[in-house]
Every structure is written in structure tokens, then in C-alpha cells.
Design a protein around this motif. Structure first.
Motif, PDB file in Angstrom:
ATOM      1  N   ILE A  16       0.836  -1.206   0.000  1.00  0.00           N
ATOM      2  CA  ILE A  16       0.000   0.000   0.000  1.00  0.00           C
ATOM      3  C   ILE A  16       0.870   1.255   0.000  1.00  0.00           C
ATOM      4  O   ILE A  16       0.584   2.215  -0.736  1.00  0.00           O
ATOM      5  N   GLU A  17       1.913   1.258   0.800  1.00  0.00           N
ATOM      6  CA  GLU A  17       2.810   2.425   0.825  1.00  0.00           C
ATOM      7  C   GLU A  17       3.404   2.678  -0.562  1.00  0.00           C
ATOM      8  O   GLU A  17       3.504   3.832  -1.011  1.00  0.00           O
ATOM      9  N   LYS A  18       3.771   1.608  -1.260  1.00  0.00           N
ATOM     10  CA  LYS A  18       4.311   1.762  -2.612  1.00  0.00           C
ATOM     11  C   LYS A  18       3.243   2.324  -3.556  1.00  0.00           C
ATOM     12  O   LYS A  18       3.520   3.213  -4.373  1.00  0.00           O
ATOM     13  N   GLY A  19       2.029   1.820  -3.435  1.00  0.00           N
ATOM     14  CA  GLY A  19       0.952   2.326  -4.274  1.00  0.00           C
ATOM     15  C   GLY A  19       0.629   3.783  -4.011  1.00  0.00           C
ATOM     16  O   GLY A  19       0.383   4.556  -4.947  1.00  0.00           O
ATOM     17  N   LEU A  20       0.653   4.174  -2.752  1.00  0.00           N
ATOM     18  CA  LEU A  20       0.384   5.570  -2.418  1.00  0.00           C
ATOM     19  C   LEU A  20       1.465   6.496  -2.965  1.00  0.00           C
ATOM     20  O   LEU A  20       1.168   7.616  -3.404  1.00  0.00           O
ATOM     21  N   ARG A  21       2.692   6.042  -2.958  1.00  0.00           N
ATOM     22  CA  ARG A  21       3.762   6.865  -3.539  1.00  0.00           C
ATOM     23  C   ARG A  21       3.557   7.021  -5.042  1.00  0.00           C
ATOM     24  O   ARG A  21       3.725   8.113  -5.593  1.00  0.00           O
ATOM     25  N   LEU A  22       3.182   5.933  -5.710  1.00  0.00           N
ATOM     26  CA  LEU A  22       2.994   5.998  -7.153  1.00  0.00           C
ATOM     27  C   LEU A  22       1.837   6.919  -7.535  1.00  0.00           C
ATOM     28  O   LEU A  22       1.909   7.639  -8.536  1.00  0.00           O
ATOM     29  N   HIS A  23       0.795   6.919  -6.732  1.00  0.00           N
ATOM     30  CA  HIS A  23      -0.415   7.687  -7.056  1.00  0.00           C
ATOM     31  C   HIS A  23      -0.576   8.905  -6.144  1.00  0.00           C
ATOM     32  O   HIS A  23      -1.699   9.313  -5.842  1.00  0.00           O
ATOM     33  N   ALA A  24       0.533   9.484  -5.755  1.00  0.00           N
ATOM     34  CA  ALA A  24       0.503  10.607  -4.807  1.00  0.00           C
ATOM     35  C   ALA A  24      -0.314  11.774  -5.319  1.00  0.00           C
ATOM     36  O   ALA A  24      -0.914  12.518  -4.530  1.00  0.00           O
ATOM     37  N   ASP A  25      -0.387  11.940  -6.634  1.00  0.00           N
ATOM     38  CA  ASP A  25      -1.137  13.071  -7.180  1.00  0.00           C
ATOM     39  C   ASP A  25      -2.638  12.922  -6.984  1.00  0.00           C
ATOM     40  O   ASP A  25      -3.384  13.892  -7.117  1.00  0.00           O
ATOM     41  N   CYS A  26      -3.115  11.712  -6.648  1.00  0.00           N
ATOM     42  CA  CYS A  26      -4.543  11.482  -6.428  1.00  0.00           C
ATOM     43  C   CYS A  26      -4.958  11.655  -4.966  1.00  0.00           C
ATOM     44  O   CYS A  26      -6.154  11.768  -4.680  1.00  0.00           O
ATOM     45  N   LEU A  27      -3.999  11.637  -4.061  1.00  0.00           N
ATOM     46  CA  LEU A  27      -4.338  11.605  -2.641  1.00  0.00           C
ATOM     47  C   LEU A  27      -5.116  12.846  -2.240  1.00  0.00           C
ATOM     48  O   LEU A  27      -4.778  13.970  -2.606  1.00  0.00           O
ATOM     49  N   GLY A  28      -6.205  12.613  -1.478  1.00  0.00           N
ATOM     50  CA  GLY A  28      -7.026  13.725  -1.028  1.00  0.00           C
ATOM     51  C   GLY A  28      -7.911  14.312  -2.097  1.00  0.00           C
ATOM     52  O   GLY A  28      -8.531  15.355  -1.877  1.00  0.00           O
ATOM     53  N   LYS A  29      -8.017  13.667  -3.246  1.00  0.00           N
ATOM     54  CA  LYS A  29      -8.825  14.198  -4.344  1.00  0.00           C
ATOM     55  C   LYS A  29     -10.090  13.385  -4.576  1.00  0.00           C
ATOM     56  O   LYS A  29     -10.556  13.247  -5.709  1.00  0.00           O
ATOM     57  N   GLY A  30     -10.647  12.868  -3.507  1.00  0.00           N
ATOM     58  CA  GLY A  30     -11.944  12.215  -3.575  1.00  0.00           C
ATOM     59  C   GLY A  30     -11.983  11.065  -4.544  1.00  0.00           C
ATOM     60  O   GLY A  30     -11.206  10.110  -4.445  1.00  0.00           O
ATOM     61  N   ALA A  31     -12.871  11.146  -5.521  1.00  0.00           N
ATOM     62  CA  ALA A  31     -13.149  10.012  -6.391  1.00  0.00           C
ATOM     63  C   ALA A  31     -11.970   9.606  -7.259  1.00  0.00           C
ATOM     64  O   ALA A  31     -11.951   8.495  -7.795  1.00  0.00           O
ATOM     65  N   ALA A  32     -10.972  10.452  -7.417  1.00  0.00           N
ATOM     66  CA  ALA A  32      -9.818  10.094  -8.248  1.00  0.00           C
ATOM     67  C   ALA A  32      -9.111   8.863  -7.710  1.00  0.00           C
ATOM     68  O   ALA A  32      -8.544   8.077  -8.479  1.00  0.00           O
ATOM     69  N   VAL A  33      -9.140   8.652  -6.403  1.00  0.00           N
ATOM     70  CA  VAL A  33      -8.452   7.494  -5.835  1.00  0.00           C
ATOM     71  C   VAL A  33      -9.161   6.189  -6.174  1.00  0.00           C
ATOM     72  O   VAL A  33      -8.563   5.112  -6.105  1.00  0.00           O
ATOM     73  N   LEU A  34     -10.431   6.273  -6.548  1.00  0.00           N
ATOM     74  CA  LEU A  34     -11.201   5.066  -6.838  1.00  0.00           C
ATOM     75  C   LEU A  34     -10.621   4.329  -8.036  1.00  0.00           C
ATOM     76  O   LEU A  34     -10.480   3.103  -8.010  1.00  0.00           O
ATOM     77  N   ALA A  35     -10.281   5.073  -9.087  1.00  0.00           N
ATOM     78  CA  ALA A  35      -9.684   4.440 -10.260  1.00  0.00           C
ATOM     79  C   ALA A  35      -8.241   4.037  -9.996  1.00  0.00           C
ATOM     80  O   ALA A  35      -7.796   2.971 -10.437  1.00  0.00           O
ATOM     81  N   ALA A  36      -7.516   4.849  -9.254  1.00  0.00           N
ATOM     82  CA  ALA A  36      -6.098   4.577  -9.025  1.00  0.00           C
ATOM     83  C   ALA A  36      -5.877   3.348  -8.168  1.00  0.00           C
ATOM     84  O   ALA A  36      -4.976   2.547  -8.438  1.00  0.00           O
ATOM     85  N   LEU A  37      -6.688   3.161  -7.133  1.00  0.00           N
ATOM     86  CA  LEU A  37      -6.430   2.138  -6.124  1.00  0.00           C
ATOM     87  C   LEU A  37      -7.567   1.148  -5.934  1.00  0.00           C
ATOM     88  O   LEU A  37      -7.374   0.110  -5.298  1.00  0.00           O
ATOM     89  N   GLY A  38      -8.736   1.451  -6.438  1.00  0.00           N
ATOM     90  CA  GLY A  38      -9.914   0.655  -6.124  1.00  0.00           C
ATOM     91  C   GLY A  38     -10.098  -0.551  -7.011  1.00  0.00           C
ATOM     92  O   GLY A  38      -9.263  -0.881  -7.855  1.00  0.00           O
ATOM     93  N   GLY A  39     -11.212  -1.222  -6.795  1.00  0.00           N
ATOM     94  CA  GLY A  39     -11.594  -2.365  -7.599  1.00  0.00           C
ATOM     95  C   GLY A  39     -12.971  -2.155  -8.187  1.00  0.00           C
ATOM     96  O   GLY A  39     -13.670  -1.188  -7.842  1.00  0.00           O
ATOM     97  N   ARG A  40     -13.365  -3.057  -9.063  1.00  0.00           N
ATOM     98  CA  ARG A  40     -14.676  -2.901  -9.691  1.00  0.00           C
ATOM     99  C   ARG A  40     -15.807  -2.977  -8.668  1.00  0.00           C
ATOM    100  O   ARG A  40     -16.802  -2.260  -8.793  1.00  0.00           O
ATOM    101  N   GLU A  41     -15.661  -3.848  -7.663  1.00  0.00           N
ATOM    102  CA  GLU A  41     -16.747  -3.928  -6.683  1.00  0.00           C
ATOM    103  C   GLU A  41     -16.829  -2.659  -5.832  1.00  0.00           C
ATOM    104  O   GLU A  41     -17.916  -2.240  -5.435  1.00  0.00           O
ATOM    105  N   GLN A  42     -15.686  -2.015  -5.566  1.00  0.00           N
ATOM    106  CA  GLN A  42     -15.729  -0.751  -4.835  1.00  0.00           C
ATOM    107  C   GLN A  42     -16.415   0.343  -5.659  1.00  0.00           C
ATOM    108  O   GLN A  42     -17.216   1.126  -5.150  1.00  0.00           O
TER     109      GLN A  42
END
Length: 339
Positions: A207-233
């Protein structure tokens, strides 16, 4: 009303201004009825609060549950390539088959508490991408799953129960929670389906590695859904939004389901106003998450199964709240003197 068209994830943050709000007149009328029933005011505690909540969102002082819908969304995750799951991904499809044949806990809990269960498998043969290497989904994939969730909601339902199934999705949930609300990743991560100490450490590192890769999405609401989420989420988010458009109250399940819906809270906290949380999971990140989204669970039964099991169990409490609200006599009807 129908859910407004969503063609980009950035539009989600603007939906709260367009979706229905609680009917305060109905809530006040429900409170007046509660205060006239043959009991001391407030003596039924949260049952009274739940009755008022249901009145506000159904828009009537005396709400009923004639149809309860339960939806379980299932997906597979590319992050499993990092060894975060003690069970193979084949288990997702096997459990979907078990749900459909009536053999899971959620089947029993829906039957006894009066909910119609549907299980929606979301491209199980095509897992999302490994979020340590790329976004889990591109925007179009995420929106497609979101709309599958939205289109699964029956607008005639009086309440909606949401659950999920997907090997690896406790890692996804912890990643979403950390991305939306910050704090040490270790505080969001738990055993999931049974990870040992080494497995939990692996989940934290991934997770820490993923958060570093997608740091530009952090705190931006729905943007994290595509970056880190799954289809069921994503489907859970779509179902929550469609329910809001139809003024259907929602009961969220445990940590994974709540983490999915919390993406909407991060976009605009009003988007979860129509949601109850069925229970507090024994998964350690759930209490922290509930504090972050300011939700008080209905039950605390030390459950962590997922499937919507805690939400289905809580439906019985909601039904009990409305049975008292609608069925009890008032002081005048019973001929009982008020203090």
C-alpha cells in the motif's frame, strides 16, 4: 429522480447539490409521533433515531419496509500479484457460486431478515491492474463499474443493503482509506481473510508503494477510486449514489464496503447522509474509518466476514425500529395518562 449522468469522476464531487436531501418535515413529524407513543420519550434510544432517519429519507412520517434489496458485488484485483492474499483468486468465483446456490452466511441473514439478494460478478476473469505499477482502472473502466452498480438498484426498494466479495480487497480497502484520510498505513491494515504477521507487513509495504505511485490522487476524492480501487468498490459507489437519487436509505457493511463508500465522503461528505453502517468490523481500520466519516454503527458483533452480512443483520434492527414506530399505540389511543 434518476441519477444524473456521470461521465467523469470529477463530477461526483458536484452531485450533492443535485441529489435529494433529507425531508426534515417528515423527520419532525416522526419525532412528534415518537413522543406521543406509550413510553417515556427517548426510552427506545437508537430505535427512535433510526425511525426518524428512515422517515426523513423516505419522505413520510410513518415509513415502512415492504421491499429490502441486498446487493453483493464481486471483483478480482491485480494487487494479488504482490502476494497480499492468503487465498487464491479462484475463491472469488467459487464464493459467488456459493452465494447463488444459497450456501453462504449472507443468504441465511437475508432470508431471516427479509431482503432480496442479488449477486453481481464484475469481470472476474479480468482482474484490475496491480496498483503498485499502474492505476488499477482507467477512468472509463471505473465509470463502467460504477454504472453497473447504479443500474442494479431497484428504485422501488425501501432500503438497500450493500456487500462485497473479492480476494485481495481488504488491501484495496486499506489503500482507499489511507488515500482519502491519511495517517500511517499500518493503522488501516488488518488480517483480512487471515493474513499472518508477515502477510500484514507485506500489505503495508504494498500500500505504501501504491500511495507513492499515485501521490497526485491523494485527497482528491473520487480520483483514488480508479487509481487504487476495484470494480466492486466502484459498483458500491454507484449503488450508493443511485439509492440517494431514489431516496432509498442504505445500510453499509463492514470495513471494505465502508471504505468504498468513504471515497464519496471524501468527495463531498453530504453524499453519505442517507447511509447507515450496519456494524463495526473487527478489522482494525474500521473504527478509525467510522470516526473519519462520522458514522456510528448499529451493531458491534465482532464480525469481519464481509458479504453484506453485518448490514443484513442490522436490517432486523431497522425493521424492529419501524415496527415500534408504526405499531405502538399513542397515549391517547391506549387511554393511558401522560405525565
Amino acid at each position: 429522480m434518476d441519477l444524473p449522468s456521470i461521465t467523469s469522476l470529477s463530477q461526483i464531487a458536484k452531485l450533492a447539490d443535485r441529489l435529494p436531501e433529507a425531508d426534515q418535515k417528515a423527520a419532525i413529524a416522526a419525532r412528534e409521533r415518537q413522543n406521543s407513543l406509550t413510553k417515556p420519550p427517548g426510552s427506545l434510544g437508537r430505535l427512535e433515531e433510526i425511525a426518524e432517519f428512515m422517515a426523513a429519507w423516505r419522505g413520510t412520517p410513518r415509513p415502512r419496509i415492504d421491499r429490502a434489496q441486498a446487493l453483493v458485488f464481486a471483483g478480482n484485483h491485480g494487487i494479488c500479484a504482490q502476494g497480499v492474499n492468503p487465498y487464491p483468486q479462484e475463491v472469488t468465483a467459487q464464493m459467488v457460486a456459493n452465494f447463488r446456490s444459497g450456501g453462504a452466511a449472507i443468504n441465511q441473514l437475508c432470508e431471516i431478515n427479509g431482503a432480496d439478494l442479488s449477486v453481481i460478478a464484475l469481470e472476474l476473469d479480468r482482474p484490475t491492474r496491480d496498483f503498485t505499477e499502474a492505476p488499477a482502472m482507467d477512468e472509463s473502466e471505473c465509470l463502467d463499474a460504477l454504472w453497473q452498480g447504479a443500474s442494479s438498484v431497484d428504485a422501488s426498494a425501501d432500503i438497500l443493503i450493500l456487500g462485497e466479495m473479492g480476494i485481495g480487497n481488504s488491501t484495496v480497502a486499506a489503500a482507499l482509506a489511507a488515500a482519502c484520510f491519511g495517517g500511517p498505513v499500518a493503522e488501516w491494515v488488518g488480517p483480512g481473510t487471515g493474513s499472518d504477521k508477515a502477510g500484514i507487513a507485506r500489505k503495508i509495504a504494498v500500500i505504501e508503494k501504491g500511495l507513492r505511485l499515485h501521490a497526485d490522487c491523494l485527497g482528491k476524492g473520487a480520483a483514488v477510486l480508479a487509481a487504487l480501487g476495484g470494480r466492486e468498490q466502484a459498483a458500491i459507489c454507484g449503488a450508493v449514489l443511485a439509492a440517494r437519487a431514489a431516496r432509498i436509505p442504505v445500510i453499509l457493511d463492514g470495513f471494505i464496503c465502508t471504505a468504498a463508500a468513504a471515497v464519496l465522503y471524501a468527495a463531498d461528505k453530504r453524499l453519505l447522509d442517507h447511509c447507515l453502517v450496519g456494524h463495526v468490523s473487527s478489522e482494525p481500520g474500521h473504527r478509525k474509518l467510522l470516526a473519519a466519516i462520522h458514522k456510528r454503527p448499529i451493531l458491534q458483533f465482532d464480525m469481519r466476514l464481509g458479504e453484506g452480512s453485518g448490514a443484513a443483520l442490522a436490517l432486523g434492527i431497522v425493521r424492529s425500529a419501524l415496527a415500534c414506530h408504526n405499531g405502538m399505540a399513542t397515549f391517547a389511543e391506549a387511554g393511558v395518562a401522560e405525565a
